[in-house]
Design an enzyme around this catalytic site. Sequence first.
Site, short mmCIF file in Angstrom:
data_model
loop_
_atom_site.label_atom_id
_atom_site.label_comp_id
_atom_site.label_asym_id
_atom_site.label_seq_id
_atom_site.Cartn_x
_atom_site.Cartn_y
_atom_site.Cartn_z
N LEU A 1 -30.65 94.83 -110.44
CA LEU A 1 -30.88 93.55 -109.79
C LEU A 1 -32.25 93.05 -110.23
CD1 LEU A 1 -29.33 94.36 -106.27
CD2 LEU A 1 -28.28 93.13 -108.18
N ASP B 1 -22.09 97.84 -115.49
CA ASP B 1 -23.46 97.86 -116.02
C ASP B 1 -24.10 96.48 -115.84
OD1 ASP B 1 -25.65 99.20 -117.07
OD2 ASP B 1 -25.15 98.73 -119.15
N GLY C 1 -28.37 93.02 -122.16
CA GLY C 1 -27.74 93.04 -120.85
C GLY C 1 -26.81 91.88 -120.58
#
Length: 417
Positions: free
Chosen positions: A64, A305, A324
């Site tokens: 996060l 992920d 990411g």
Amino acid sequence: MNLIFKNAIIIDKNSPFHKQAVDIQVEGGIIKKIGKNIKADDFETIELDNLHISKGWFDSSVSLGEPGYEDRETIANGLDVAAQSGFTDIALQPTGNPIAERQADINFLLSKSAHAATKLHPIGALTKNSEGKDIAELFDMKNAGAIAFGDYNKSITDAGILKIALQYVQDFNGLVIAFAQDSNIKGKGVVHEGIVSTRLGLKGIPALAEELQIARNLYLLEYTGGKMHIPTVSTAKSVQLIREAKAKGLNVTCSVAIHNLILTDEVLTDFDTRYKVMPPLRPDAERKILIDAVLDGTIDIITSDHNPIDIENKKLEFDLAKDGTIGFESAFGALQTILPLEVIVEKFTAGKIVFGFANHDIAEDSVASFTLFNPDTHWTFSKADIKSKSKNSAFLGLALKGKAYGIYNQGKLLLNE
């Protein structure tokens, strides 16, 4: 909150109600009755189209932003999105600022998440500041509530540090997460080394960078004993090494990221940084072997992920952009395009046992913790479907099958808006 879930098809191979449409009566967070045509005064009725219910889903690798990077994602919103995406539990990676490496850091995360429907399980950093030099305060973090220890997307270069960590955590049954990528072999690589990287002129990361590190880590595990989890494996040789280690009796588990099961390096043609992930996307032959490893049980867990990255760090030249992709909202729908429903549920729930917390049955007198979903709806994933603060999804534009309605967990019902 007293509820009756009407005409819910239970998906649980170990349940006597598997694939049966039943009513589930929940009172005070406990399943009181399962059967046909249940009626009770003062109970709210939940009726949803083609409602399916399974044990609550667990995502074993979530990043996060809070603390430190709240512009990427907050704990409150992240847990809300996780719940709407069907996850009753998440393991939070130590990617904040400060990194979760002390008892106080774990206490902060648990305090911030205490009232959410989705339960947050912190992963503590294995080494101080995730720099791979000195072991962090593992025992104190374990006592505070950390479920495992690892440095997110960072390999431990010093084999001695990993050896000591594997030995140390055995005193309190700890789990070591060992990400695998040899940084020296990776060098300045940004994508899989192969035909596509050559064609695009991007620096490649050899599959060997992952495989060599896994081989070393498994040798260490064989020497020390203990428990090791290898996250987000991505190559055929990695799967083979782990399969052989399991056959030897080593206590090793592994996960794979959804994007490595769905996408290949062919999507990199337009240099879109949404597809820059770590480990990198691989060729289709590798992807198919990963799917086979999920089906035969070599791969224990599937993870989104989920890793929110702000636009300033993602919309850059490919070499400079951060790795990411977010994955909560698209997770279930993407997997149903390649895997059977029962396999997805198994891989979304088995990780609770790996990480050492309860995987509650859907049975009378059991704690009510389950995911609600419709496996048959077809839809195309768009920006309008993203509820995360960051929008860096590699799945935009993909045709998906199935969608989560939400969850019932920790005495709370949270449904998709």
